[in-house]
Design an enzyme around this catalytic site. Structure first.
Site, short mmCIF file in Angstrom:
data_model
loop_
_atom_site.label_atom_id
_atom_site.label_comp_id
_atom_site.label_asym_id
_atom_site.label_seq_id
_atom_site.Cartn_x
_atom_site.Cartn_y
_atom_site.Cartn_z
N HIS A 80 5.74 -31.75 9.35
CA HIS A 80 5.20 -30.41 9.07
C HIS A 80 4.21 -30.44 7.91
O HIS A 80 3.29 -29.63 7.88
CB HIS A 80 6.34 -29.44 8.80
N CYS A 110 2.72 -3.56 3.96
CA CYS A 110 1.88 -2.40 4.30
C CYS A 110 2.52 -1.75 5.51
O CYS A 110 3.72 -1.94 5.74
CB CYS A 110 0.41 -2.80 4.50
N GLY A 111 1.76 -0.99 6.29
CA GLY A 111 2.38 -0.31 7.43
C GLY A 111 2.93 -1.29 8.45
O GLY A 111 4.05 -1.17 8.93
N THR A 112 2.11 -2.30 8.76
CA THR A 112 2.52 -3.30 9.76
C THR A 112 2.76 -4.68 9.14
O THR A 112 3.29 -5.56 9.82
CB THR A 112 1.39 -3.48 10.80
N HIS A 149 8.85 -24.76 8.47
CA HIS A 149 7.81 -25.53 9.15
C HIS A 149 6.41 -25.30 8.56
O HIS A 149 5.59 -26.20 8.59
CB HIS A 149 7.76 -25.17 10.65
N ASN A 150 6.14 -24.10 8.11
CA ASN A 150 4.76 -23.77 7.69
C ASN A 150 4.58 -23.71 6.18
O ASN A 150 3.46 -23.51 5.71
CB ASN A 150 4.32 -22.44 8.32
N ASP A 163 0.85 -1.19 0.00
CA ASP A 163 0.00 0.00 0.00
C ASP A 163 0.89 1.25 0.00
O ASP A 163 2.12 1.16 -0.14
CB ASP A 163 -1.04 -0.03 1.14
N ARG A 178 6.45 0.28 8.47
CA ARG A 178 6.55 1.13 9.66
C ARG A 178 7.14 0.36 10.84
O ARG A 178 7.19 0.87 11.95
CB ARG A 178 5.16 1.69 10.02
#
Ligand code: RB5
Length: 148
Positions: A133, A65-67, A98-99, A8, A109
């Site tokens: 996994h 994005c910001g976070t 693992h995922n 964004d 940010r």
């Protein structure tokens, strides 16, 4: 590797740094935007990259994005997507190992350029371990099936 990237308005500068970093490492980058500094809605770009990953247009995705939260939440609504917000390299390594996550997200940010590059490098250098996994990742996919 072919990597789809989306962001964004909060992440324009960081995205440019990451694209340069990826291209210098020999990766092909498909930029799904935004490329405007005007305030925009991150779900649009999260979904675009997620659909490109699921269709096979790109091998993996990076979302900023910001976070890293909103854009990854949007991506995770697309069936087959496992997007992980990673603010340091250890989580990035585990998210792959693992995922078997197929989208890396982080916050412009939250992390600076150098840390973001370390996170991206770790992510790209780590393979899924499979074994026990795989069973757990399959269980996550089975939850998606129950939604239909
Ligand atoms: C935009 O202000 C901000 O909300 C967005 O970049 C992101 O942090 C959302 O999760």
């Amino acid at each position: 590797m072919k990597i789809g990237i989306g962001n964004d308005h909060s992440a324009l500068e960081l995205k440019a740094e990451i694209i340069e970093f990826l291209e210098n490492k020999g990766h092909e980058v498909v930029d799904f935007g935004t490329n405007s500094a005007e305030s925009c809605d991150y779900p649009v770009y999260g979904e675009k990259v997620a659909r490109a990953v699921v269709s096979g247009e790109v091998d993996q995705g990076i979302l900023i994005c910001g976070t890293g939260l909103g854009i990854s939440l949007a991506a995770n609504k697309v069936k087959g997507i496992r997007a992980a917000v990673c603010s340091e390299p250890f989580t990035a390594r585990m998210a792959r190992q693992h995922n078997n996550c197929n989208i890396l997200a982080f916050g412009a940010r939250v992390v600076g350029g150098e840390l973001a590059k370390m996170i991206v490098e770790t992510w790209l250098d780590t393979e899924f371990e499979g074994g026990r996994h795989q069973r757990r990742v399959d269980m996550i996919s089975a939850i998606e099936e129950k939604n239909e």
